[in-house]
Design an enzyme around this catalytic site. Structure first.
Site, PDB file in Angstrom:
ATOM      1  N   TYR A 194     -30.908  12.929  31.614  1.00  0.00           N
ATOM      2  CA  TYR A 194     -31.232  11.960  32.649  1.00  0.00           C
ATOM      3  C   TYR A 194     -32.725  12.046  33.004  1.00  0.00           C
ATOM      4  CZ  TYR A 194     -26.247  11.074  33.028  1.00  0.00           C
ATOM      5  OH  TYR A 194     -24.956  10.724  32.754  1.00  0.00           O
ATOM      6  N   ARG A 197     -28.593  21.252  38.079  1.00  0.00           N
ATOM      7  CA  ARG A 197     -27.808  21.228  36.842  1.00  0.00           C
ATOM      8  C   ARG A 197     -28.754  20.968  35.681  1.00  0.00           C
ATOM      9  NH1 ARG A 197     -22.484  17.605  35.131  1.00  0.00           N
ATOM     10  NH2 ARG A 197     -21.113  19.407  34.836  1.00  0.00           N
ATOM     11  N   GLY A 232     -14.252  20.120  35.486  1.00  0.00           N
ATOM     12  CA  GLY A 232     -14.264  18.682  35.689  1.00  0.00           C
ATOM     13  C   GLY A 232     -12.933  18.076  35.310  1.00  0.00           C
ATOM     14  N   ARG A 233     -12.761  17.773  34.025  1.00  0.00           N
ATOM     15  CA  ARG A 233     -11.525  17.148  33.556  1.00  0.00           C
ATOM     16  C   ARG A 233     -10.276  17.992  33.786  1.00  0.00           C
ATOM     17  NH1 ARG A 233     -13.687  15.845  27.694  1.00  0.00           N
ATOM     18  NH2 ARG A 233     -14.578  17.873  28.140  1.00  0.00           N
ATOM     19  N   CYS A 236      -5.499  20.000  30.295  1.00  0.00           N
ATOM     20  CA  CYS A 236      -6.342  18.918  29.795  1.00  0.00           C
ATOM     21  C   CYS A 236      -6.535  19.087  28.295  1.00  0.00           C
ATOM     22  CB  CYS A 236      -7.692  18.958  30.509  1.00  0.00           C
ATOM     23  SG  CYS A 236      -8.944  17.862  29.802  1.00  0.00           S
ATOM     24  N   CYS A 257      -9.293  14.743  25.626  1.00  0.00           N
ATOM     25  CA  CYS A 257      -9.138  13.582  24.747  1.00  0.00           C
ATOM     26  C   CYS A 257     -10.067  12.436  25.110  1.00  0.00           C
ATOM     27  CB  CYS A 257      -7.697  13.093  24.781  1.00  0.00           C
ATOM     28  SG  CYS A 257      -7.197  12.430  26.397  1.00  0.00           S
ATOM     29  N   CYS A 300      -5.775   9.561  33.480  1.00  0.00           N
ATOM     30  CA  CYS A 300      -5.541  10.787  32.718  1.00  0.00           C
ATOM     31  C   CYS A 300      -4.249  10.680  31.936  1.00  0.00           C
ATOM     32  CB  CYS A 300      -5.489  11.998  33.648  1.00  0.00           C
ATOM     33  SG  CYS A 300      -5.233  13.570  32.765  1.00  0.00           S
ATOM     34  N   LYS A 336      -8.448  18.082  16.815  1.00  0.00           N
ATOM     35  CA  LYS A 336      -7.598  17.707  17.945  1.00  0.00           C
ATOM     36  C   LYS A 336      -6.624  18.818  18.339  1.00  0.00           C
ATOM     37  CE  LYS A 336      -6.117  13.499  18.283  1.00  0.00           C
ATOM     38  NZ  LYS A 336      -5.436  12.194  18.044  1.00  0.00           N
ATOM     39  N   ALA A 338      21.892   8.675  21.555  1.00  0.00           N
ATOM     40  CA  ALA A 338      22.362   7.798  22.630  1.00  0.00           C
ATOM     41  C   ALA A 338      22.928   6.512  22.055  1.00  0.00           C
ATOM     42  CB  ALA A 338      21.224   7.484  23.585  1.00  0.00           C
TER      43      ALA A 338
END
Length: 781
Positions: free
Chosen positions: A171, A216, A314-315, A338, A341, A357, A425, A452
């Site tokens: 930033y 940060r 965070g997530r 988490c 993803c 989420c 993943k 079922a």
């Protein structure tokens, strides 16, 4: 439990009750003018209630030209102080310490949100936005510094105990610090730390010694020519003298290295804490570290080993706000993990929707009432134990219903069990395990290895049934195709592929299958009928996956159709049928051309007068986040399309009576066939079409209504046979296609969407060149 994570820690003049912090995560829950909303307050109240010691709220822009999102929280005007005060008070009331996070995005600002070009120390384009910023003048630099000071005054007067300044992640302050982005020859370029130093001084002049101030920073931007560890060490060694009380360590750059910025699940773990440890060696200031740290054992190891003084989540706290309490009380098996993803916390926010989420459908909806609906009965049967069925059962149980879950396999999870098997993943095993464990521990009557039938379901005397019976592979009609292999059969080991493999279909399933095969030393070719592949993947995942396929030599043919297969030799042509050629011979043909909804029970159950809802892939195949959102909504007796911004698929019914759909409509090009449209929707997962790639069934559908707005340049209700859809152009130029169960529901949805856009973009310039009118004007109604 005696745990170092729950020992207090001092940050300057502020004492934090434990060493767990909520890291700043964008929510898109603020109002379009930057004010605090009820939804935003409820979101942070829920996280503070979960036991976190420090709450660092999402980025607040200090100047309108530093804005990243149309619904970003602002700190640039005095009128915002009242909402800030409410937010800080609510966080503190729950026992947490509130910190504000101040930022100017510089070249990473969203041109559509700021209504013009971004600004930066030098005119160096941002790869993520594709925009080149304007070079800041000396006068403009001083205006921005004054904006930081005034913003700090506002958040302090609003009752925040501290401020976090964003000096990293690519930033504006980091752009001044880096030779990659600061090419100035004046004093702001000769001393590249000057801007950051003056930002800190401006903020500290506003806070005095009564408030804490942390910064940060990226310990490594992970880009050639960017800021590295040596730069971070040099900066950290100066911070105490500048008046800073703490350091929050991350990696990456929003413009140059999004996978590291977002801490994508495929990246190696442990990098951030190692970098934090190096910085902790050169400063006496407390060090916070963030980056996929939702595992309690890792948190304890980091703190016990002295790698950092605090851990920022965070997530993980989006997925489970109660993680700190569960960790403190030894209930770690109950944590909803988490999977990193990015489906709800990045993909949704980028399309203008509130944060969501995959494993926590309530995220972003904390302010909505959750009381049980009396119109529903108390006994619920859920058929299917995939993500939609699991979430439906869990949500229904939590609202007090008596739930029985029937699953024909001997295990729960459905196709969710495949999510963690493809390259990069592995972390997706966490949310799968969490959801299964939550259902098994909840008291839901789970019956696996149970097929079922209508009779067996009726025997349970349900007041309501939710069908989550999933989907089956759709096999294309290709002359000569023999013994095709479904992509999932490779992942489960049901089929072993030969050396030479052709993957038919370039959506997410096909591309991930190709990635898995290529990692196993197979020679892989992908054929896709459309001009682009992986359009249904989250952006960062798509970029990384396609990069791996290129590195592994996977050939991808787009705009290509398979004409025939003869003696294992595959002949193809372009979409117009010309330029026919051979791709060679293949040992294995993998089919990934979409899936077909599997619903063998609804007709019989409705005929018996049972109230039925269909969710997940059983109505329209989609992604896991769609399935869990749909299951959660169905548990409350609503269709997700009733709730703006929720994309889960559910078909709600009232008292067993099916609402009538409109009669089939025809277009000038003739009536569209249902199976064509359904196939198209499955292929695209209802998301991320580009206007130039609009498939035939949608391009030629009957337009029932069309609106031109300053955001949705093309929001239309379409009728194809007896299906009703809403097609919407986003501010990013993508197309979203949603199924709606009736024309009436589609009209209501469009009205709400247009009203939302009116509020979202009020007073801002039009982000679309397709804009023709405002207010919206209906046609063909």
């Amino acid at each position: 439990m005696n745990d170092n994570a729950f020992a207090p820690v001092s940050i300057g003049p502020v004492t934090v009750p434990n060493r767990l912090a909520l890291a700043p995560v964008k929510t898109a829950l603020a109002s379009p003018d930057g004010t605090v909303t009820t939804d935003l307050v409820a979101y942070y109240q829920r996280r503070a209630l979960g036991g976190v010691g420090l709450v660092i709220i999402e980025p607040m822009y200090v100047d309108p030209r530093g804005r990243e999102h149309p619904r970003q929280l602002g700190a640039h005007e005095d009128r915002l102080i009242g909402g800030m005060r409410t937010l800080a008070k609510v966080i503190r009331h729950q026992g947490a310490v509130p910190f504000a996070h101040l930022n100017h995005a510089g070249r990473a600002a969203n041109p559509k949100a700021i209504g013009g070009p971004a600004e930066a120390p030098s005119a160096v384009a941002c790869p993520s936005t594709g925009a080149t910023p304007e070079t800041m003048s000396e006068a403009r630099i001083h205006e921005v510094l004054a904006g930081y000071r005034k913003a700090a005054e506002r958040v302090c007067s609003a009752g925040f105990d501290g401020i976090e300044l964003q000096l990293g992640l690519g930033y504006l302050p980091a752009q001044f610090l880096s030779a990659r982005t600061n090419r100035r020859s004046d004093r702001w370029g000769r001393d590249r730390s000057r801007f950051a130093r003056e930002v800190v001084a401006a903020v500290r002049s506003a806070t005095g010694n009564r408030h804490a101030l942390i910064v940060r920073l990226s310990a490594d931007e992970k880009v050639v020519g960017g800021l590295r560890l040596e730069h971070a060490i040099n900066l950290v060694q100066q911070l105490a003298a500048w008046g800073v009380d703490g350091v929050h360590v991350v990696t990456g750059s929003s413009c140059d290295s999004p996978p590291w910025y977002y801490q994508h699940m495929s990246l190696p773990a442990g990098v951030n804490e190692e970098l934090a440890a190096e910085l902790r060696k050169v400063t006496s200031l407390p060090v916070l570290v963030a980056g996929r740290l939702g595992d309690p054992d890792r948190i304890r190891t980091i703190l016990a080993a002295g790698l950092a003084d605090m851990v920022a989540l965070g997530r993980p706290l989006v997925a489970d706000p109660d993680l700190p309490l569960k960790m403190r009380d030894g209930r770690e098996a109950e944590i909803m993990a988490c999977g990193s993803c990015l489906q709800g916390c990045l993909a949704r926010v980028r399309t203008g929707q509130p944060i969501g989420c995959l494993i926590n459908p309530a995220a972003g909806h904390e302010a909505e009432p959750s009381a049980p609906l009396p119109a529903l009965g108390t006994r619920l049967v859920v058929v299917g134990g995939g993500p939609a069925g699991l979430q439906a059962a869990l949500s229904a149980h939590l609202r007090g219903l008596d739930v029985t879950l029937l699953e024909r396999e001997d295990h729960l999870g459905g196709r969710f069990t495949l999510a963690h098997l493809t390259p990069g993943k592995a972390t997706m095993a966490g949310p799968l395990r969490s959801l299964v464990v939550a259902v098994e521990r909840s008291g839901v009557d789970v019956r696996t290895s149970t097929e079922a039938t209508a009779a067996s379901v009726l025997a349970l005397q349900p007041d309501r049934v939710i069908l989550a019976t999933g989907s089956v592979s759709q096999i294309p009609n290709i002359p000569g195709l023999q013994n095709p292999v479904a992509a999932e059969d490779l992942l489960t080991g049901k089929h072993i592929a030969g050396r030479w493999v052709l993957v038919v279909g370039g959506g997410m399933v096909g591309i991930e299958a190709a990635d898995w095969l290529a990692a196993g030393s197979h020679v892989v070719v992908v054929v896709e009928l459309l001009k682009a592949v992986a359009s249904d993947m989250e952006t960062v995942s798509r970029t990384l996956t396609l990069r791996r396929l290129e590195e592994r030599g996977v050939d991808i043919f787009t705009g290509t159709r398979i004409d025939r297969i003869e003696d294992d030799e595959v002949f193809v042509s372009d979409v117009e049928g010309s330029e026919q050629r051979s791709l060679g011979r293949f040992n294995t043909i993998v089919i990934a051309t979409g899936r077909q909804a599997h619903d063998p029970l609804s007709a019989s159950l409705r005929a018996a007068g049972v109230d039925v809802a269909i969710v997940g892939d059983a109505i329209i195949p989609g992604q896991v986040i769609d399935a869990t959102a749909g299951g959660h909504a169905a548990a409350f007796g609503i269709s997700p399309s009733d709730s703006l911004g929720t994309r889960g698929h559910a078909e709600a019914r009232v008292s067993g009576r099916e609402k009538k759909r409109p009669r089939p409509l025809t277009s000038g090009q003739g009536q569209m066939r249902n199976h064509e449209l359904i196939s198209t929707l499955r292929r695209y997962r209802l998301l991320s079409l580009h206007p130039g790639e609009l498939p035939g069934p949608l391009a030629t559908a009957q337009v029932v209504r069309a609106d031109a707005t300053c955001v949705a340049g093309c929001i239309r209700i379409l009728a194809v046979d007896d299906l009703i859809l809403v097609q919407e152009e986003t501010a990013d130029g993508d197309l979203l296609v949603r199924y709606l169960p009736s024309l009436e529901r589609a009209q209501v949805f469009v009205e709400r969407r247009l009203d939302s856009y009116s509020r979202l973009w009020h007073g801002l310039s039009c982000p679309l060149t397709a804009c023709r009118s405002w207010p919206p004007q209906a046609t063909g109604r």
